[in-house]
Design an enzyme around this catalytic site. Sequence first.
Site, short mmCIF file in Angstrom:
data_model
loop_
_atom_site.label_atom_id
_atom_site.label_comp_id
_atom_site.label_asym_id
_atom_site.label_seq_id
_atom_site.Cartn_x
_atom_site.Cartn_y
_atom_site.Cartn_z
CB SER A 217 -0.86 0.05 1.06
OG SER A 217 -2.08 0.91 1.10
CG ASP A 311 -7.24 -2.05 -3.30
OD1 ASP A 311 -7.28 -0.83 -2.78
OD2 ASP A 311 -6.00 -2.51 -3.20
CG HIS A 341 -6.13 -2.15 0.24
ND1 HIS A 341 -5.13 -1.49 -0.57
CD2 HIS A 341 -5.50 -1.46 1.72
CE1 HIS A 341 -4.14 -1.01 -0.18
NE2 HIS A 341 -4.36 -0.87 1.02
#
Length: 370
Positions: A217, A311, A341
């Site tokens: 991320s 996501d 995610h």
Amino acid sequence: MPHLRFQVAALSALLFTLPFVHAADDAGKGTGNEQPGKVKTAIAKTLGKIRLDGDMLAVLKAHENLRPKAIEKIDVPAARANPTIADAVNALLRQNGRSTDPAQLVPGVTSIDGTVQGGAGMIPARFYTPAGPGPFPVVVYFHGGGWVIADKQVYDASARGIAKQAQAVVVSVDYRQAPENKFPAAWDDALAAYKWTVANAASFKGDVSRVALAGESAGGNLALATAISARDANLQKPAHVLAIYPVTQSSLNTESYLENAAAQPLNRAMVEWFIDKLLDNKEQLKDWRLNLIDAKLAGLSSVTLISARVDPLRSDSAKMEEALKKADVLVERRDYEGVTHEFFGAAAVVEKARNAQAFAGERLRKAFGN
């Protein structure tokens, strides 16, 4: 199936643009009602049942049962205290009578906490080492959390899984976070940690000639940005870059942002909150470190991109893949259906996470020459 996926995506995007969704879910702001909005939650649940694998749904349900507050409605200390997906995984494990001990979940990897050099002093890190005499290749890993929340403990399962699958020492770095340390403090720490690791790898069973970068991320962004900065500073070239659903551009109007605007555990409103805490001004959004797809990419090491179908950041990975190919950088991206995610660290309970960790390890081992 692709036709159904298109219909679901279109429905999600359409619903989230309707005024009643925003009105209903903004009503709690500033009133002490910090729970996720009922309308967005209902949308996310309905679409999740259609789009997600059963084991991923179970994780999200366990997370919901921990009653997390809506990050976009709370302050930073409260956001950092929120239940995480890692907490949800542990709750599921206990529910199923399984151990939550990392040493049992990922046998053959030991860990010890220490420090590495950051951009303005020493910073915390955790060193994960496979069984054996070494020397092992090394992976410098940066955790997620929007550059604002989370730490190496929250992302322990990801780093531990990479160490196991890649048979490498993983150095998981707790870089400085905003708003206490705003942009670009985390990027300065990431580059400094990489330089320190290259200089000190031999002291912790590492092979100095084989040092890679990885991140998840926000940390995936740091890994890619550090590879670019290392090239520009004429530092040792990373053996490989593994970026798991990285942030690679600053627009919140991509296909996946619109499609997954109300998704869990990451949604569009949360990303806006992270950006607000990270930056001093909106001009900084133009910086290449937040727009990696427009950076000079030629000459980078090989890259692996891992993305999740449900996501908001999925398009960031797709755009990064395209930009790297245009720059003649070797890249392979794998997009995982049925997961969200944060799925990568849920290997203890999610099959696609186990598959993704195995794929990441395979790519790293190949880059290391193993």
